[in-house]
Design a protein around this motif. Structure first.
Motif, PDB file in Angstrom:
ATOM      1  N   ALA A  60       0.841  -1.193   0.000  1.00 12.49           N
ATOM      2  CA  ALA A  60       0.000   0.000   0.000  1.00 12.49           C
ATOM      3  C   ALA A  60       0.878   1.244   0.000  1.00 12.49           C
ATOM      4  O   ALA A  60       1.953   1.260   0.616  1.00 12.49           O
ATOM      5  N   TYR A  61       0.384   2.287  -0.671  1.00 17.86           N
ATOM      6  CA  TYR A  61       1.134   3.522  -0.861  1.00 17.86           C
ATOM      7  C   TYR A  61       0.234   4.684  -0.481  1.00 17.86           C
ATOM      8  O   TYR A  61      -0.878   4.802  -1.000  1.00 17.86           O
ATOM      9  N   LEU A  62       0.724   5.534   0.439  1.00 18.81           N
ATOM     10  CA  LEU A  62      -0.069   6.672   0.868  1.00 18.81           C
ATOM     11  C   LEU A  62       0.868   7.794   1.307  1.00 18.81           C
ATOM     12  O   LEU A  62       2.020   7.546   1.663  1.00 18.81           O
ATOM     13  N   PRO A  63       0.378   9.029   1.278  1.00 20.15           N
ATOM     14  CA  PRO A  63       1.212  10.135   1.727  1.00 20.15           C
ATOM     15  C   PRO A  63       1.604   9.940   3.193  1.00 20.15           C
ATOM     16  O   PRO A  63       0.796   9.486   4.005  1.00 20.15           O
ATOM     17  N   GLY A  69      -4.494  12.067   1.490  1.00 24.38           N
ATOM     18  CA  GLY A  69      -5.083  11.153   0.516  1.00 24.38           C
ATOM     19  C   GLY A  69      -5.378   9.806   1.121  1.00 24.38           C
ATOM     20  O   GLY A  69      -5.194   9.570   2.309  1.00 24.38           O
ATOM     21  N   THR A  70      -5.849   8.921   0.272  1.00 27.05           N
ATOM     22  CA  THR A  70      -6.160   7.560   0.675  1.00 27.05           C
ATOM     23  C   THR A  70      -5.145   6.617   0.038  1.00 27.05           C
ATOM     24  O   THR A  70      -4.510   6.963  -0.961  1.00 27.05           O
ATOM     25  N   ALA A  71      -5.008   5.450   0.589  1.00 28.86           N
ATOM     26  CA  ALA A  71      -4.022   4.488   0.111  1.00 28.86           C
ATOM     27  C   ALA A  71      -4.391   3.918  -1.252  1.00 28.86           C
ATOM     28  O   ALA A  71      -5.562   3.733  -1.578  1.00 28.86           O
ATOM     29  N   LEU A 133      -4.187   9.770  -4.032  1.00 31.26           N
ATOM     30  CA  LEU A 133      -3.175  10.304  -3.116  1.00 31.26           C
ATOM     31  C   LEU A 133      -3.507  11.702  -2.601  1.00 31.26           C
ATOM     32  O   LEU A 133      -2.923  12.152  -1.619  1.00 31.26           O
ATOM     33  N   THR A 134      -4.460  12.372  -3.257  1.00 31.65           N
ATOM     34  CA  THR A 134      -4.879  13.725  -2.812  1.00 31.65           C
ATOM     35  C   THR A 134      -6.368  13.760  -2.462  1.00 31.65           C
ATOM     36  O   THR A 134      -6.960  14.821  -2.398  1.00 31.65           O
ATOM     37  N   TYR A 135      -6.958  12.621  -2.227  1.00 28.40           N
ATOM     38  CA  TYR A 135      -8.407  12.487  -2.058  1.00 28.40           C
ATOM     39  C   TYR A 135      -8.982  13.424  -0.994  1.00 28.40           C
ATOM     40  O   TYR A 135     -10.007  14.042  -1.192  1.00 28.40           O
ATOM     41  N   HIS A 136      -8.341  13.544   0.142  1.00 29.13           N
ATOM     42  CA  HIS A 136      -8.879  14.367   1.239  1.00 29.13           C
ATOM     43  C   HIS A 136      -8.649  15.857   1.019  1.00 29.13           C
ATOM     44  O   HIS A 136      -9.394  16.670   1.557  1.00 29.13           O
TER      45      HIS A 136
END
Length: 140
Positions: A60-63, A69-71, A133-136
């Motif tokens: 999994a990859y997330l900031p 963002g989300t994973a 990765l920028t969802y939020h």
């Protein structure tokens, strides 16, 4: 796992072990997706570094910073092929399907599925990865 260059290097031995357990053909495809995730993240202003970890046993990859963002997860789809997964309670896959209706196969609200060895449509996947990765950031 066959000898495949990994760039950037895995951040943890646990992630390396999961990649090592994938069948060779799937591993090649998933490493291509992994490289695309890191390349896309590098193009996002102010994103900061990515954390590479395991979520539900999948890479999994997330900031690294919270609430950005989300994973994005990588794995093998149960029906067949490799997959790029996102959180199923987001609108990411629905938005992707609406923007690119005939580009790739999706699985419900959680994944984009790839046939083994298939070409990766660079621009649509970069947009999906960027949106995850920028969802939020986009939601307040």
């Amino acid at each position: 796992m066959m000898a495949i260059p990994v760039d950037p290097p895995f951040q943890t031995d646990a992630v390396a072990q999961v990649f090592g357990a994938f069948p060779d053909a799937a591993c090649v495809d998933l490493l291509r997706l992994r490289a695309l995730i890191f390349a896309t993240a590098a193009e996002i202003p102010d994103l900061g570094p990515l954390t590479e970890t395991l979520k539900w046993g999948q890479p999994a990859y997330l900031p690294a910073a919270p609430r950005i963002g989300t994973a994005v997860r990588l794995g093998i789809s149960k029906p067949s092929g490799t997959a790029l997964f996102v959180h199923c309670q987001t609108s990411l896959i629905a938005d992707f399907r609406q923007t690119f209706p005939d580009t790739l196969t999706t699985e419900g609200t959680r994944a984009v599925i790839f046939a083994p060895g298939s070409a990766l449509p660079d621009a649509p996947l970069r947009l999906l990865i960027r949106d995850a990765l920028t969802y939020h950031r986009k939601r307040g």
